[in-house]
Design an enzyme around this catalytic site. Structure first.
Site, mmCIF file in Angstrom:
data_model
loop_
_atom_site.group_PDB
_atom_site.id
_atom_site.type_symbol
_atom_site.label_atom_id
_atom_site.label_comp_id
_atom_site.label_asym_id
_atom_site.label_seq_id
_atom_site.Cartn_x
_atom_site.Cartn_y
_atom_site.Cartn_z
ATOM 1 N N ASP A 151 7.823 -5.052 -5.583
ATOM 2 C CA ASP A 151 7.390 -5.597 -6.748
ATOM 3 C C ASP A 151 7.777 -4.478 -7.936
ATOM 4 O O ASP A 151 8.218 -4.735 -8.998
ATOM 5 C CB ASP A 151 5.936 -5.198 -6.672
ATOM 6 C CG ASP A 151 5.288 -6.585 -5.832
ATOM 7 O OD1 ASP A 151 6.235 -7.686 -5.532
ATOM 8 O OD2 ASP A 151 4.159 -6.579 -5.232
ATOM 9 N N SER A 206 1.902 -0.153 -1.438
ATOM 10 C CA SER A 206 2.014 -0.258 0.108
ATOM 11 C C SER A 206 2.884 -1.364 0.291
ATOM 12 O O SER A 206 3.076 -2.354 -0.417
ATOM 13 C CB SER A 206 0.634 0.027 0.569
ATOM 14 O OG SER A 206 -0.059 -1.352 0.259
ATOM 15 N N TYR A 246 4.152 -22.369 -10.564
ATOM 16 C CA TYR A 246 4.789 -21.978 -9.444
ATOM 17 C C TYR A 246 6.333 -21.988 -9.776
ATOM 18 O O TYR A 246 6.879 -22.975 -10.017
ATOM 19 C CB TYR A 246 4.507 -22.754 -8.119
ATOM 20 C CG TYR A 246 5.272 -22.218 -7.007
ATOM 21 C CD1 TYR A 246 4.684 -21.121 -6.406
ATOM 22 C CD2 TYR A 246 6.282 -23.207 -6.520
ATOM 23 C CE1 TYR A 246 5.339 -20.922 -5.165
ATOM 24 C CE2 TYR A 246 6.801 -22.668 -5.279
ATOM 25 C CZ TYR A 246 6.368 -21.576 -4.742
ATOM 26 O OH TYR A 246 6.824 -21.087 -3.570
ATOM 27 N N ALA A 289 -2.688 -2.604 -8.163
ATOM 28 C CA ALA A 289 -2.593 -3.162 -6.801
ATOM 29 C C ALA A 289 -4.066 -3.626 -6.471
ATOM 30 O O ALA A 289 -4.866 -3.294 -6.654
ATOM 31 C CB ALA A 289 -2.167 -2.027 -5.786
ATOM 32 N N GLY A 290 -3.862 -4.864 -5.755
ATOM 33 C CA GLY A 290 -5.023 -5.597 -5.112
ATOM 34 C C GLY A 290 -5.945 -6.158 -6.342
ATOM 35 O O GLY A 290 -5.303 -6.543 -7.156
ATOM 36 N N LYS A 349 4.434 0.844 -11.489
ATOM 37 C CA LYS A 349 3.591 0.044 -10.327
ATOM 38 C C LYS A 349 3.351 1.547 -9.536
ATOM 39 O O LYS A 349 3.597 1.979 -8.770
ATOM 40 C CB LYS A 349 4.527 -0.666 -9.302
ATOM 41 C CG LYS A 349 3.776 -1.070 -7.904
ATOM 42 C CD LYS A 349 3.124 -2.051 -8.248
ATOM 43 C CE LYS A 349 2.446 -2.649 -6.957
ATOM 44 N NZ LYS A 349 1.579 -3.848 -7.169
#
Length: 225
Positions: A54, A41, A207, A118-119, A37
């Protein structure tokens, strides 16, 4: 060694769940794995160092071990855009550090490295650096994670085009149910994604509130052979 970069249609698309599923799948294939990763943030202090939840989840799923700093070279306390968090902490995110960490991971000789971004795809890391520049240096195949929610069709098609325009290979896409309430017309949306995206579907993840402790490999299609 093969490497896969996991990106998303946007933030909270289910990238970590998908990355964990990939790690579970490769472990089931008896392949040794490490995970990264590179930039995170929203971190917390653990024994004097900033760590990201994460990143810790990925470390739990990988079959080999390495120092946390190789998994997550840049960790920032505030849960904001990484380049802004870096500026607030007077830190510059550099391609040299990211590629160096990746090379150190590669030197440990895993069969597979799974890298979670990320994002979204075009995440800025500084005024002059964005995530795709780092991904190119890894020669990773990109896995696009599509969070199943309103707007995902447009985001998925645009993101896949952007990845290809940057000269990267798209290994495929993974759909993730990110909310307990099922997306309206879920199956029709998945069918549209299948028609509109040019890369193959690698899996559909329901989920799963306890995903961190579950083996998610059964939701991933056989694609690594």
């Amino acid at each position: 060694m093969k490497s896969f970069f996991v990106t998303g249609t946007d933030t909270d698309a289910g990238k970590t769940v998908a990355a964990k599923a990939l790690l579970d799948y490769f472990a089931g294939e008896r392949l040794s794995t490490l995970a990264m990763k590179p930039v995170a943030s929203g971190c917390f202090n653990q024994q004097g160092r900033w760590v990201n939840d994460d990143a810790l989840a990925l470390r739990e799923a990988m079959t080999m071990d390495c120092d946390y700093s190789l998994t997550n070279p840049y960790s920032f306390e505030q849960a904001i855009a990484p380049h802004i968090a870096a500026t607030e902490e007077n830190i510059e995110i550099t391609e040299q550090v990211l590629v160096g960490a990746f090379n150190d991971v590669r030197a440990l000789k895993p069969d597979v490295v799974v890298i979670e971004g990320a994002g979204g795809w075009e995440l800025p890391l500084s005024d002059t650096l964005s995530m795709p520049a780092f991904v190119k240096q890894t020669n990773a195949e990109v896995v696009l994670v599509v969070g199943l929610k309103l707007g995902c069709l447009n985001h998925a098609v645009i993101t896949e085009r952007a990845i290809r325009a940057d000269g990267m290979r798209v290994a495929g896409w993974v759909a993730v149910d990110t909310q307990s309430r099922e997306m309206p017309y879920r199956e029709q949306n998945i069918a549209t994604l299948t028609r509109r995206l040019t890369s193959p579907c690698l899996g559909i993840l329901p989920y799963t509130p306890d995903w961190r402790g579950r083996d998610l490999s059964t939701y991933i299609n056989d694609f690594c052979r």
